[in-house]
Design a protein around this motif. Structure first.
Motif, short mmCIF file in Angstrom:
data_model
loop_
_atom_site.label_atom_id
_atom_site.label_comp_id
_atom_site.label_asym_id
_atom_site.label_seq_id
_atom_site.Cartn_x
_atom_site.Cartn_y
_atom_site.Cartn_z
N THR A 138 0.84 -1.19 0.00
CA THR A 138 0.00 0.00 0.00
C THR A 138 0.88 1.24 0.00
O THR A 138 2.02 1.22 0.46
CB THR A 138 -0.93 0.04 1.22
OG1 THR A 138 -0.14 0.04 2.42
CG2 THR A 138 -1.85 -1.18 1.25
N GLN A 167 0.65 5.60 0.71
CA GLN A 167 -0.13 6.67 1.31
C GLN A 167 0.50 8.02 1.01
O GLN A 167 1.73 8.16 0.99
CB GLN A 167 -0.23 6.48 2.83
CG GLN A 167 -1.05 7.56 3.53
CD GLN A 167 -1.01 7.43 5.04
OE1 GLN A 167 0.03 7.07 5.61
NE2 GLN A 167 -2.12 7.69 5.70
N LEU A 214 -3.71 11.91 -5.27
CA LEU A 214 -3.87 11.18 -4.01
C LEU A 214 -3.73 12.22 -2.90
O LEU A 214 -2.64 12.77 -2.69
CB LEU A 214 -2.81 10.08 -3.88
CG LEU A 214 -3.00 9.08 -2.74
CD1 LEU A 214 -4.25 8.23 -2.96
CD2 LEU A 214 -1.77 8.18 -2.58
N GLN A 248 -4.78 9.95 2.30
CA GLN A 248 -5.39 8.84 1.56
C GLN A 248 -4.34 7.77 1.26
O GLN A 248 -3.15 8.07 1.08
CB GLN A 248 -5.99 9.33 0.24
CG GLN A 248 -7.25 10.15 0.39
CD GLN A 248 -7.84 10.55 -0.95
OE1 GLN A 248 -7.12 10.81 -1.91
NE2 GLN A 248 -9.17 10.58 -1.03
N SER A 249 -4.81 6.53 1.20
CA SER A 249 -3.92 5.41 0.85
C SER A 249 -4.65 4.48 -0.10
O SER A 249 -5.88 4.48 -0.17
CB SER A 249 -3.47 4.65 2.10
OG SER A 249 -4.58 4.07 2.76
N THR A 250 -3.88 3.69 -0.84
CA THR A 250 -4.45 2.75 -1.79
C THR A 250 -3.46 1.61 -2.00
O THR A 250 -2.28 1.72 -1.64
CB THR A 250 -4.77 3.44 -3.13
OG1 THR A 250 -5.43 2.50 -4.00
CG2 THR A 250 -3.49 3.93 -3.81
N ARG A 251 -3.95 0.52 -2.57
CA ARG A 251 -3.08 -0.63 -2.82
C ARG A 251 -2.31 -0.43 -4.11
O ARG A 251 -2.79 0.23 -5.04
CB ARG A 251 -3.89 -1.92 -2.89
CG ARG A 251 -4.82 -1.99 -4.09
CD ARG A 251 -5.62 -3.30 -4.10
NE ARG A 251 -6.53 -3.34 -5.24
CZ ARG A 251 -6.19 -3.79 -6.44
NH1 ARG A 251 -4.98 -4.25 -6.65
NH2 ARG A 251 -7.08 -3.80 -7.43
N ILE A 301 -1.17 2.28 -9.45
CA ILE A 301 -2.29 2.20 -8.53
C ILE A 301 -3.59 2.47 -9.28
O ILE A 301 -3.59 3.10 -10.34
CB ILE A 301 -2.14 3.21 -7.36
CG1 ILE A 301 -2.14 4.65 -7.91
CG2 ILE A 301 -0.88 2.94 -6.56
CD1 ILE A 301 -2.13 5.73 -6.83
N LEU A 349 -8.68 6.61 -7.87
CA LEU A 349 -9.67 6.52 -6.81
C LEU A 349 -11.10 6.72 -7.31
O LEU A 349 -12.05 6.21 -6.72
CB LEU A 349 -9.36 7.56 -5.72
CG LEU A 349 -7.98 7.41 -5.06
CD1 LEU A 349 -7.78 8.45 -3.97
CD2 LEU A 349 -7.80 6.01 -4.49
#
Length: 240
Positions: A79, A81, A103, A107-110, A123, A126
């Motif tokens: 992940t 962030q 981003l 916020q975080s994402t895989r 990534i 979103l």
């Protein structure tokens, strides 16, 4: 005549002896003793010995001894962030690609994949699970969790289209927040500077107070002329 008579007499003696011995049941043994043992029938030549067969299975390595390449380990959960500010999500793994989204801080994402060096992560956007972009992890503004190098490697098959800012004034202009200096027009051709896509505030470094001249939004392929200086003078760029 004497010799012939002697032979005849010797023959009668042998015959008589044989008859008398046969009466006693000892003829075979006596005859054998007198006449000698007949030679044995020559034995058949010995058959050639069979060729020895070696069990090759004892020489072959067992299945457990054969080394096989281990399977590629499955990628781990990684992940990313935006830890200390907003981060652009770009079209490709380089600052020269257009931003597609942002981003936001916190916020975080895989991560789905990485570039060759592991400096950029692919990534999902979103606002669209079907579209993807790239975020840089070379800055202190991002925080990463997990083994980046376990992600599948992707090498883009396209290149960014370069963008430029050209200073048409006689002052030194600076594009912030990157601090990119754009020399005055009389420094040609150095007054035409390549920049990465993004939003810039252009300041005049030769005027007191470092005034902002204008704001520009740069995209891939842009070629923007900066014609206004910090004193409000409007200049024209020479024709190439």
């Amino acid at each position: 005549m004497s010799n012939s008579s002697s032979c005849v007499r010797f023959g009668f003696l042998l015959a008589g002896l044989a008859i008398s011995l046969s009466a006693c049941g000892a003829a075979p043994q006596a005859m054998t003793a007198l006449l000698g043992t007949p030679s044995a029938t020559p034995s058949a030549p010995a058959a050639p010995s069979a060729t020895a067969i070696v069990d090759m299975s004892s020489l072959a390595p067992s299945i457990s001894a054969i080394s096989t390449p281990s399977a590629t380990p499955a990628s781990q959960l990684v992940t990313v962030q935006a830890a200390r500010g907003n981060m652009y999500i770009r079209r490709g793994p380089d600052l020269a690609f257009n931003p597609l989204s942002t981003l936001m801080q916190g916020q975080s994402t895989r991560a789905m994949a990485r570039d060759v060096l592991g400096d950029w992560l692919q990534i999902p956007l979103l606002d669209s699970i079907e579209q993807t972009g790239w975020i840089s992890i070379q800055t202190p503004f991002t925080a990463v969790s997990g083994d980046v190098m376990s992600l599948p490697e992707i090498e883009p098959a396209y290149w960014p289209v370069l963008a430029f800012l050209r200073n048409c004034t006689h002052d030194m202009l600076v594009a912030e927040p990157a601090g990119i200096e754009i020399p005055p027009v009389d420094s040609f051709p150095d007054n035409d500077v390549r920049v990465n896509p993004g939003s810039y505030a252009v300041h005049d470094a030769d005027v007191d107070g470092y005034p902002k001249v204008l704001t520009v939004d740069v995209k891939e392929g842009s070629a923007i002329d900066l014609r206004v200086d910090g004193n409000g003078s409007n200049r024209k760029c020479p024709v190439p």
